[in-house]
Design an enzyme around this catalytic site. Structure first.
Site, PDB file in Angstrom:
ATOM      1  N   TYR A   1      39.221  13.553  24.636  1.00 10.78           N
ATOM      2  CA  TYR A   1      38.373  13.791  25.704  1.00 10.78           C
ATOM      3  C   TYR A   1      37.446  13.218  25.559  1.00 10.78           C
ATOM      4  O   TYR A   1      36.806  12.332  26.568  1.00 10.78           O
ATOM      5  CB  TYR A   1      38.098  15.113  25.171  1.00 10.78           C
ATOM      6  CG  TYR A   1      36.469  16.173  25.615  1.00 10.78           C
ATOM      7  CD1 TYR A   1      36.311  16.202  26.920  1.00 10.78           C
ATOM      8  CD2 TYR A   1      35.614  16.440  25.456  1.00 10.78           C
ATOM      9  CE1 TYR A   1      35.180  17.344  27.670  1.00 10.78           C
ATOM     10  CE2 TYR A   1      34.348  16.894  25.238  1.00 10.78           C
ATOM     11  CZ  TYR A   1      34.249  17.248  26.802  1.00 10.78           C
ATOM     12  OH  TYR A   1      33.031  17.623  27.039  1.00 10.78           O
TER      13      TYR A   1
ATOM     14  N   ASP B   1      39.497  21.020  44.989  1.00 10.46           N
ATOM     15  CA  ASP B   1      39.497  20.393  43.377  1.00 10.46           C
ATOM     16  C   ASP B   1      39.242  18.741  44.144  1.00 10.46           C
ATOM     17  O   ASP B   1      39.779  18.583  45.074  1.00 10.46           O
ATOM     18  CB  ASP B   1      41.669  20.146  43.127  1.00 10.46           C
ATOM     19  CG  ASP B   1      41.313  19.530  42.074  1.00 10.46           C
ATOM     20  OD1 ASP B   1      41.021  19.159  41.423  1.00 10.46           O
ATOM     21  OD2 ASP B   1      42.914  20.420  41.493  1.00 10.46           O
TER      22      ASP B   1
ATOM     23  N   ASN C   1      41.282  15.515  35.045  1.00 15.80           N
ATOM     24  CA  ASN C   1      39.885  15.994  35.793  1.00 15.80           C
ATOM     25  C   ASN C   1      38.795  15.063  35.231  1.00 15.80           C
ATOM     26  O   ASN C   1      37.637  15.266  35.790  1.00 15.80           O
ATOM     27  CB  ASN C   1      40.305  17.328  34.728  1.00 15.80           C
ATOM     28  CG  ASN C   1      41.213  18.216  35.648  1.00 15.80           C
ATOM     29  OD1 ASN C   1      41.035  18.593  37.010  1.00 15.80           O
ATOM     30  ND2 ASN C   1      41.557  18.827  35.312  1.00 15.80           N
TER      31      ASN C   1
ATOM     32  N   ALA D   1      31.750  18.708  36.619  1.00 17.22           N
ATOM     33  CA  ALA D   1      33.549  18.978  36.853  1.00 17.22           C
ATOM     34  C   ALA D   1      33.805  18.445  36.058  1.00 17.22           C
ATOM     35  O   ALA D   1      33.675  16.962  36.010  1.00 17.22           O
ATOM     36  CB  ALA D   1      34.339  18.937  38.335  1.00 17.22           C
TER      37      ALA D   1
ATOM     38  N   LEU E   1      37.936  26.299  40.954  1.00 17.09           N
ATOM     39  CA  LEU E   1      37.640  27.867  40.273  1.00 17.09           C
ATOM     40  C   LEU E   1      39.132  27.690  39.166  1.00 17.09           C
ATOM     41  O   LEU E   1      39.238  28.621  39.156  1.00 17.09           O
ATOM     42  CB  LEU E   1      37.192  28.996  41.782  1.00 17.09           C
ATOM     43  CG  LEU E   1      36.654  29.615  42.039  1.00 17.09           C
ATOM     44  CD1 LEU E   1      36.376  30.329  43.372  1.00 17.09           C
ATOM     45  CD2 LEU E   1      34.981  29.663  41.413  1.00 17.09           C
TER      46      LEU E   1
ATOM     47  N   ILE F   1      27.902  25.961  32.418  1.00 18.78           N
ATOM     48  CA  ILE F   1      26.124  24.731  32.610  1.00 18.78           C
ATOM     49  C   ILE F   1      25.834  25.520  33.878  1.00 18.78           C
ATOM     50  O   ILE F   1      24.909  25.104  33.925  1.00 18.78           O
ATOM     51  CB  ILE F   1      26.252  23.491  32.051  1.00 18.78           C
ATOM     52  CG1 ILE F   1      27.634  24.075  29.986  1.00 18.78           C
ATOM     53  CG2 ILE F   1      25.314  23.337  32.095  1.00 18.78           C
ATOM     54  CD1 ILE F   1      27.334  22.271  29.928  1.00 18.78           C
TER      55      ILE F   1
ATOM     56  N   ASP G   1      33.798  23.667  43.496  1.00 20.03           N
ATOM     57  CA  ASP G   1      34.410  23.086  42.283  1.00 20.03           C
ATOM     58  C   ASP G   1      35.635  24.434  42.471  1.00 20.03           C
ATOM     59  O   ASP G   1      36.203  25.076  43.610  1.00 20.03           O
ATOM     60  CB  ASP G   1      34.128  24.991  41.900  1.00 20.03           C
ATOM     61  CG  ASP G   1      33.802  25.043  40.533  1.00 20.03           C
ATOM     62  OD1 ASP G   1      35.385  25.507  40.043  1.00 20.03           O
ATOM     63  OD2 ASP G   1      33.532  25.112  39.824  1.00 20.03           O
TER      64      ASP G   1
HETATM   65  P1  NAD Z   1      33.612  24.658  32.243  1.00 20.02           P
HETATM   66  O1  NAD Z   1      34.968  24.364  32.385  1.00 20.02           O
HETATM   67  O2  NAD Z   1      32.869  26.051  32.528  1.00 20.02           O
HETATM   68  O3  NAD Z   1      32.572  24.124  33.229  1.00 20.02           O
HETATM   69  C1  NAD Z   1      33.389  23.126  34.528  1.00 20.02           C
HETATM   70  C2  NAD Z   1      34.331  23.416  36.314  1.00 20.02           C
HETATM   71  O4  NAD Z   1      34.739  22.462  37.153  1.00 20.02           O
HETATM   72  C3  NAD Z   1      34.781  24.949  36.008  1.00 20.02           C
HETATM   73  O5  NAD Z   1      34.259  25.827  36.838  1.00 20.02           O
HETATM   74  C4  NAD Z   1      36.088  24.110  36.907  1.00 20.02           C
HETATM   75  O6  NAD Z   1      36.470  25.400  37.716  1.00 20.02           O
HETATM   76  C5  NAD Z   1      35.451  23.045  37.577  1.00 20.02           C
HETATM   77  N1  NAD Z   1      36.738  21.715  37.755  1.00 20.02           N
HETATM   78  C6  NAD Z   1      36.893  21.498  36.814  1.00 20.02           C
HETATM   79  N2  NAD Z   1      38.048  20.562  37.361  1.00 20.02           N
HETATM   80  C7  NAD Z   1      37.872  20.026  38.062  1.00 20.02           C
HETATM   81  C8  NAD Z   1      38.412  19.398  39.904  1.00 20.02           C
HETATM   82  N3  NAD Z   1      39.362  18.460  38.812  1.00 20.02           N
HETATM   83  N4  NAD Z   1      37.898  19.684  40.882  1.00 20.02           N
HETATM   84  C9  NAD Z   1      36.685  20.784  41.152  1.00 20.02           C
HETATM   85  N5  NAD Z   1      36.313  21.140  39.743  1.00 20.02           N
HETATM   86  C10 NAD Z   1      37.051  21.200  39.393  1.00 20.02           C
HETATM   87  O7  NAD Z   1      32.819  23.637  31.361  1.00 20.02           O
HETATM   88  P2  NAD Z   1      31.190  23.377  30.970  1.00 20.02           P
HETATM   89  O8  NAD Z   1      31.523  24.252  29.778  1.00 20.02           O
HETATM   90  O9  NAD Z   1      30.473  23.879  31.875  1.00 20.02           O
HETATM   91  O10 NAD Z   1      30.540  21.911  31.256  1.00 20.02           O
HETATM   92  C11 NAD Z   1      30.243  21.149  31.745  1.00 20.02           C
HETATM   93  C12 NAD Z   1      30.261  19.541  31.893  1.00 20.02           C
HETATM   94  O11 NAD Z   1      29.733  19.719  30.467  1.00 20.02           O
HETATM   95  C13 NAD Z   1      31.348  19.203  31.489  1.00 20.02           C
HETATM   96  O12 NAD Z   1      31.623  17.724  32.914  1.00 20.02           O
HETATM   97  C14 NAD Z   1      31.696  19.245  29.846  1.00 20.02           C
HETATM   98  O13 NAD Z   1      32.499  18.284  30.310  1.00 20.02           O
HETATM   99  C15 NAD Z   1      30.642  18.836  29.761  1.00 20.02           C
HETATM  100  N6  NAD Z   1      30.063  19.062  28.307  1.00 20.02           N
HETATM  101  C16 NAD Z   1      30.064  20.520  27.908  1.00 20.02           C
HETATM  102  C17 NAD Z   1      29.485  20.744  27.030  1.00 20.02           C
HETATM  103  C18 NAD Z   1      29.144  22.405  26.465  1.00 20.02           C
HETATM  104  O14 NAD Z   1      29.042  22.622  25.485  1.00 20.02           O
HETATM  105  N7  NAD Z   1      30.023  23.559  26.766  1.00 20.02           N
HETATM  106  C19 NAD Z   1      29.227  19.748  25.836  1.00 20.02           C
HETATM  107  C20 NAD Z   1      29.387  18.667  26.026  1.00 20.02           C
HETATM  108  C21 NAD Z   1      29.576  18.367  27.691  1.00 20.02           C
END
Ligand code: NAD
Length: 309
Positions: free
Chosen positions: A144, A56, A94, A76, A33, A12, A31
């Site tokens: 979660y 991080d 995280n 993140a 990564l 997202i 990020d």
């Molecule tokens: P994603 O895993 O693709 O993106 C998360 C990003 O955060 C990744 O690029 C990862 O490298 C980075 N990250 C994780 N921990 C980190 C840390 N400690 N330090 C720095 N970077 C870190 O997930 P997404 O699906 O794009 O979700 C984005 C957000 O939306 C999240 O907060 C997730 O909980 C929330 N969300 C997503 C959904 C969905 O359906 N995808 C639904 C509800 C909520």
């Protein structure tokens, strides 16, 4: 406008970055990564439209980079519901710890506005469906969901204690290109490995709401017009689709009409799975935003985009 996006190389986050860059904003992505991919935003970095700090949030050295920012979009997180029931620690670190550290950095460097991506899972097994933002009690059934609710509480306290503003978005299932997790990605991966049979977690009757990622980003930016101290919005579609139908769409799009479905059984696919989820989006609709696609169309479009990439 100077925007910071944590998790901006993720699914997202990278789509949000595309839109912020298109709006001409100065964008800083932070990020680690651990799940994201630099390629998703490489053209913006190479074109000097985005500054990228790979680090991080649990470490140090990134905090001073946010000095002078107008807004921070905090995406993140560890978004894996299933894993949070197997090993809760990465979720705690995280999600809760990282959010606390983001809030502290914002307080120290005087960043006034936070946009936070929360989730439908804060509602747990809600008794009211579609579930509105003021539903109570909030009793998440996954680690979660609990971690995100804890983040919401922290964010609210920081707004009231330190004069910040926040937007908390409770997302339904967001689907689309660059997604690295979730049911569609899972089905595509399994069908590539074995085109004859698809394992489906649960009885396939779980029904949930799905929203295409471009619509999600549009809603996130639209809802910023609300200017309370803490603004909470559900973001999702107006209907739902069952897991079996998603499997059928993915099989159709992969041209596998003969595939056999094998259900693992039970109304929940995994520990912490909410079998029925649809968010009420009346609050954002009353401000004149609504999704153009339903869950079925969103799933089909996401499947096509994922298969192309
Ligand atoms: P994603 O895993 O693709 O993106 C998360 C990003 O955060 C990744 O690029 C990862 O490298 C980075 N990250 C994780 N921990 C980190 C840390 N400690 N330090 C720095 N970077 C870190 O997930 P997404 O699906 O794009 O979700 C984005 C957000 O939306 C999240 O907060 C997730 O909980 C929330 N969300 C997503 C959904 C969905 O359906 N995808 C639904 C509800 C909520």
């Amino acid at each position: 406008m100077f925007d910071v996006v944590t998790g901006g190389a993720g699914f997202i986050g990278s789509h949000l970055v595309d839109t912020l860059v298109a709006q001409g904003n100065e964008v800083l992505v932070i990020d680690s990564l651990c799940a994201g991919r630099r390629e998703t935003i490489a053209r913006h970095i190479d074109g000097c439209k985005v500054r990228f700090v790979q680090t991080d949030l649990l470490g140090d050295g990134w905090q001073e980079h946010i000095e002078g920012a107008d807004r921070l979009f905090h995406l993140a997180a560890d978004p894996d519901v299933r894993q949070s029931a197997i090993n809760p620690d990465p979720t705690m670190q995280n999600n809760i710890m990282a959010t606390y550290r983001v809030l502290e950095a914002m307080r120290l460097h005087k960043v006034p506005e936070l946009v936070f991506t929360s989730t439908s899972t804060v509602y747990g097994d809600a008794k009211v469906i579609p579930t509105p933002e003021d539903y109570a009690p909030l009793l998440p059934i996954s680690v979660y969901g609990a971690s995100k609710l804890a983040c919401e509480a922290l964010i609210s306290s920081y707004c009231y204690s330190f004069g910040m503003k926040a937007w908390i978005y409770r997302f339904a299932n967001i689907v689309g290109d660059r997604s690295g997790h979730g049911v569609i990605t899972d089905f595509i991966r399994k069908l590539k490995a074995n085109p004859a049979e698809l394992e489906i977690l649960g009885d396939g009757k779980q029904v949930k709401s799905y929203l295409e990622v471009h619509e999600c980003v549009a809603a996130m930016l639209f809802a910023l017009r609300a200017r309370e101290m803490v603004n909470i919005f559900n973001i999702g579609s107006e209907d739902w689709i069952d897991v079996r139908s998603i499997a059928e769409i993915v099989a159709e799009e992969m041209h596998l009409p003969e595939v056999k479905f094998r259900f693992t059984g039970g109304e929940r696919g995994w520990v912490g799975d909410v079998p029925k989820m649809q968010l009420s989006i009346e609050r954002i609709k009353s401000r004149r935003w609504k999704p153009e696609l339903g869950s079925r169309e969103s799933v089909r479009m996401a499947t096509r985009d994922l298969l192309k990439s």
